[in-house]
Design an enzyme around this catalytic site. Structure first.
Site, PDB file in Angstrom:
ATOM      1  CB  SER A 130      -0.965  -0.051   1.183  1.00 49.51           C
ATOM      2  OG  SER A 130      -1.966   0.930   1.084  1.00 49.51           O
ATOM      3  CG  ASP A 132      -6.866  -2.472  -3.886  1.00 56.10           C
ATOM      4  OD1 ASP A 132      -7.535  -1.932  -2.989  1.00 56.10           O
ATOM      5  OD2 ASP A 132      -5.636  -2.358  -3.988  1.00 56.10           O
ATOM      6  CG  HIS A 168      -5.447  -2.553  -0.315  1.00 56.30           C
ATOM      7  ND1 HIS A 168      -4.949  -1.821  -1.372  1.00 56.30           N
ATOM      8  CD2 HIS A 168      -4.799  -2.091   0.793  1.00 56.30           C
ATOM      9  CE1 HIS A 168      -4.056  -0.950  -0.941  1.00 56.30           C
ATOM     10  NE2 HIS A 168      -3.940  -1.098   0.379  1.00 56.30           N
TER      11      HIS A 168
END
Length: 429
Positions: free
Chosen positions: A242, A337, A370
């Site tokens: 991320s 995601d 994600h």
């Protein structure tokens, strides 16, 4: 001549192989013997996290003609998952209904999780189990050392494999949730890398939302790694998830000596906080919080549409210019995601690298969300983000996400082995 009568089943017994302590990213075989031929049994897996919250999964099966059952060969006929899945009971673990968004995370990597497997008569895990077995699943290989680091500004943990080395060095970065996350770093170190898990937000004296993020801080971590006696200083890699993935890309672009970089669910742009690189400041990519959506029971926040289109020339000043780097790159993302459109953003960064003739690999997984974690950690579709102060939607479909994590982890290990361990280094694991 009539066939002799079948022998009565013996006491049911459950076996986990290999027995004893296994690392969390290692597969095991679960088998049951001593059942009645063709009988229906339910198998349950459970573990308590460090807060005492119980995660559970279960499935029911039909035993074979000899009263045997092997979970990798017998299909689940109902329960937490369906079909032939040797590790299904682990990646299908779920928190209790009253805490549906509890994320299974490991804070004390020195203590393994204890996974209990139990077998019950019938199609549901009710009553007294016929048999049970405990499988400890850890995050540190035997002989691995864990050393807290508080040197200058650095807030980190260093993991040292056993043996003199020299080993390649890895810097491990997590996302905007902050804190010091160690479990992926300890697993990587267990594979023969001196690994530094580095905190940079919301830990000890580190602020949650700094006015600017200085790349020099991460550069100091790289230099700290290079100075370690067991580290092969010419073989340094970085991995991030991320926001941490974007910082990993920036390090590989601007800091000398990074040979390999892995971006997991990154964006390829500078997100949310200005990034200072020496005399250059990369502004945050434009976003509009009014485009966030509240879903479900009005608690889950979907941020997947707040970022401006990365193809818009007005946003190009926010890009991380990875095409200028000589590092090797691996990009991983999920098509489901729901935190941000990592697939779309990664494709733009990959395109620039390909057009510049750089080495880049890109894998995007259908149904993956994600939070692409090491394998067999269960899917977390939403959880509380302590810095944002809301429940954030991450996305992902159960089986697809589990398969993506298995594949992504093997690709990460293969990528670092190819670019940091050629020729292979000596490791006494």
């Amino acid at each position: 001549m009539p066939s002799p009568p079948a022998s009565p089943p013996g006491p049911a017994a459950l076996r986990v192989s290999p027995g004893g302590l296994c690392l969390m990213d290692e597969a095991v075989s679960v088998s049951v013997s001593g059942l009645a031929p063709f009988s229906e049994v339910a198998v349950r897996a459970s573990l308590e996290d460090e807060g005492g919250v119980l995660f559970q999964s279960w499935a029911w099966f039909r035993a074979g003609a000899r009263g045997e059952l092997e979970l990798g060969r017998a299909p689940s006929l109902g329960g937490s998952y369906l079909g032939r899945e040797a590790m299904g009971l682990l990646w299908a673990l779920r928190p209790p209904p009253e805490q549906p968004r509890r994320r299974l995370a490991k804070r004390d990597v020195g203590r393994p999780f204890g996974v209990a497997f139990e077998v019950f008569q019938g199609r549901e895990p009710r009553g007294t189990p016929l048999c049970r077995a405990l499988s400890p699943r850890g995050f540190m290989a035997p002989g691995l050392r864990r050393l807290p680091v508080r040197e200058g500004r650095l807030r980190a943990t260093l993991f040292l494999p056993p043996g003199p080395g020299p080993f390649p060095g890895l810097l491990d970065l997590y996302g905007s949730g902050g804190g010091l996350v160690e479990y992926r770093a300890s697993l990587l170190a267990s594979r023969g890398y001196v690994t530094l898990a580095l905190a940079y937000l919301a830990f000890e004296d580190l602020p949650s939302f700094p006015d600017v993020i200085e790349l020099d801080y991460f550069g100091e971590a790289v230099e700290f790694l290079k100075k370690q006696e067991q580290v092969q200083s010419t073989r340094i890699g970085v991995i991030g998830l991320s926001k941490g993935a974007d910082i990993a890309l920036a390090l590989a672009t601007f800091w000398p000596g990074i040979q390999a970089a892995v971006s997991i669910s990154g964006s390829g742009v500078n997100s949310f906080i200005p990034l200072k690189v020496k005399d250059l400041t990369i502004p945050p990519h434009p976003f509009d919080l009014s485009k966030s959506k509240v879903t479900g029971d009005s608690e889950l926040v979907d941020y997947s549409e707040i970022l401006d289109d990365p193809r818009d020339p007005a946003t190009w000043q926010c890009r991380i210019p990875v095409e200028k780097s000589l590092s090797k790159f691996l990009f991983l993302s999920g098509e489901d995601d729901r935190n941000w459109p990592s697939q779309q953003f990664c494709r733009e960064a990959v395109r620039r690298l390909q057009e510049s003739g750089r080495h880049v690999e890109f894998y995007c997984y259908p149904g993956a969300g994600h939070l692409l974690e090491p394998p067999y950690l269960p899917l977390c579709t939403a959880s509380f983000h302590k810095i944002f102060g809301v429940f954030v939607l991450w996305g992902g479909k159960l089986k697809e996400h589990a398969k993506a994590q298995e594949d992504a982890w093997q690709r990460i290990l293969a990528f670092f082995k190819q670019h940091l361990q050629d020729p292979p280094v000596k490791c006494n694991l």
